[in-house]
Design a protein around this motif. Sequence first.
Motif, PDB file in Angstrom:
ATOM      1  N   SER A   1     123.711  84.801  45.543  1.00 21.81           N
ATOM      2  CA  SER A   1     125.048  84.600  46.082  1.00 21.81           C
ATOM      3  C   SER A   1     125.322  85.599  47.193  1.00 21.81           C
ATOM      4  CB  SER A   1     126.100  84.750  44.979  1.00 21.81           C
ATOM      5  OG  SER A   1     125.903  83.814  43.937  1.00 21.81           O
ATOM      6  N   SER A   2     126.378  85.330  47.959  1.00 18.86           N
ATOM      7  CA  SER A   2     126.775  86.199  49.069  1.00 18.86           C
ATOM      8  C   SER A   2     125.576  86.546  49.947  1.00 18.86           C
ATOM      9  CB  SER A   2     127.434  87.471  48.533  1.00 18.86           C
ATOM     10  OG  SER A   2     128.572  87.161  47.752  1.00 18.86           O
ATOM     11  N   LEU A   3     124.841  85.531  50.316  1.00 17.27           N
ATOM     12  CA  LEU A   3     123.572  85.737  51.007  1.00 17.27           C
ATOM     13  C   LEU A   3     123.755  86.294  52.414  1.00 17.27           C
ATOM     14  CD1 LEU A   3     121.752  82.592  49.683  1.00 17.27           C
ATOM     15  CD2 LEU A   3     120.913  84.941  49.458  1.00 17.27           C
ATOM     16  N   LYS A   4     122.833  87.173  52.778  1.00 16.34           N
ATOM     17  CA  LYS A   4     122.803  87.812  54.087  1.00 16.34           C
ATOM     18  C   LYS A   4     121.517  87.428  54.806  1.00 16.34           C
ATOM     19  CE  LYS A   4     124.793  91.918  51.871  1.00 16.34           C
ATOM     20  NZ  LYS A   4     124.570  93.364  51.619  1.00 16.34           N
ATOM     21  N   ALA A   5     121.515  87.585  56.114  1.00 15.86           N
ATOM     22  CA  ALA A   5     120.324  87.278  56.890  1.00 15.86           C
ATOM     23  C   ALA A   5     119.116  88.072  56.402  1.00 15.86           C
ATOM     24  CB  ALA A   5     120.575  87.552  58.373  1.00 15.86           C
ATOM     25  N   GLU A   6     119.330  89.309  55.962  1.00 16.33           N
ATOM     26  CA  GLU A   6     118.236  90.143  55.500  1.00 16.33           C
ATOM     27  C   GLU A   6     117.649  89.706  54.158  1.00 16.33           C
ATOM     28  OE1 GLU A   6     121.950  92.915  55.437  1.00 16.33           O
ATOM     29  OE2 GLU A   6     121.264  91.147  56.550  1.00 16.33           O
ATOM     30  N   ASP A   7     118.260  88.723  53.500  1.00 14.45           N
ATOM     31  CA  ASP A   7     117.690  88.142  52.287  1.00 14.45           C
ATOM     32  C   ASP A   7     116.604  87.111  52.588  1.00 14.45           C
ATOM     33  OD1 ASP A   7     119.359  89.566  50.439  1.00 14.45           O
ATOM     34  OD2 ASP A   7     120.986  88.160  50.876  1.00 14.45           O
ATOM     35  N   THR A   8     116.437  86.763  53.843  1.00 13.50           N
ATOM     36  CA  THR A   8     115.405  85.812  54.231  1.00 13.50           C
ATOM     37  C   THR A   8     114.031  86.342  53.838  1.00 13.50           C
ATOM     38  OG1 THR A   8     116.694  84.925  56.072  1.00 13.50           O
ATOM     39  CG2 THR A   8     114.311  84.626  56.168  1.00 13.50           C
ATOM     40  N   ALA A   9     113.295  85.580  53.032  1.00 14.89           N
ATOM     41  CA  ALA A   9     112.006  86.021  52.521  1.00 14.89           C
ATOM     42  C   ALA A   9     111.358  84.894  51.732  1.00 14.89           C
ATOM     43  CB  ALA A   9     112.178  87.243  51.613  1.00 14.89           C
ATOM     44  N   ALA A  10     110.083  85.098  51.401  1.00 15.05           N
ATOM     45  CA  ALA A  10     109.423  84.273  50.403  1.00 15.05           C
ATOM     46  C   ALA A  10     109.682  84.889  49.037  1.00 15.05           C
ATOM     47  CB  ALA A  10     107.921  84.186  50.673  1.00 15.05           C
TER      48      ALA A  10
END
Length: 116
Positions: A84-93
Amino acid sequence: QSQVVESGGGLVQPGGSLRLSCAASGFTLDHYVIGWFRQAPGKEREGIACISSSGENTDYADSVKGRFTISRDNAKNTGYLHLSSLKAEDTAAYYCNAGRNGEDYWGQGNQVIVSS
């Protein structure tokens, strides 16, 4: 034949949410610790959450604490990670791992992209 398979990833807008699933087959998940890991391009793989076999104990990395929730449904032989409350820096495999003494199983990875 024993394996775990992740699903539920995809493209999400900043501030959005999604649920990742980790489905086990070929073995019974109820005596395994479930952990979630992620790896962004050019960075080391990091552990972000884990849950005990009973579901009583959980632990989170500081980077996701308060935003992600780990859970499991042993009757369905499946673990989950709610993001939840996702940020661009959460982008990952994102990878699921099921482990106990002397053995562990890794999923193939599932991509989460946070972008508008």
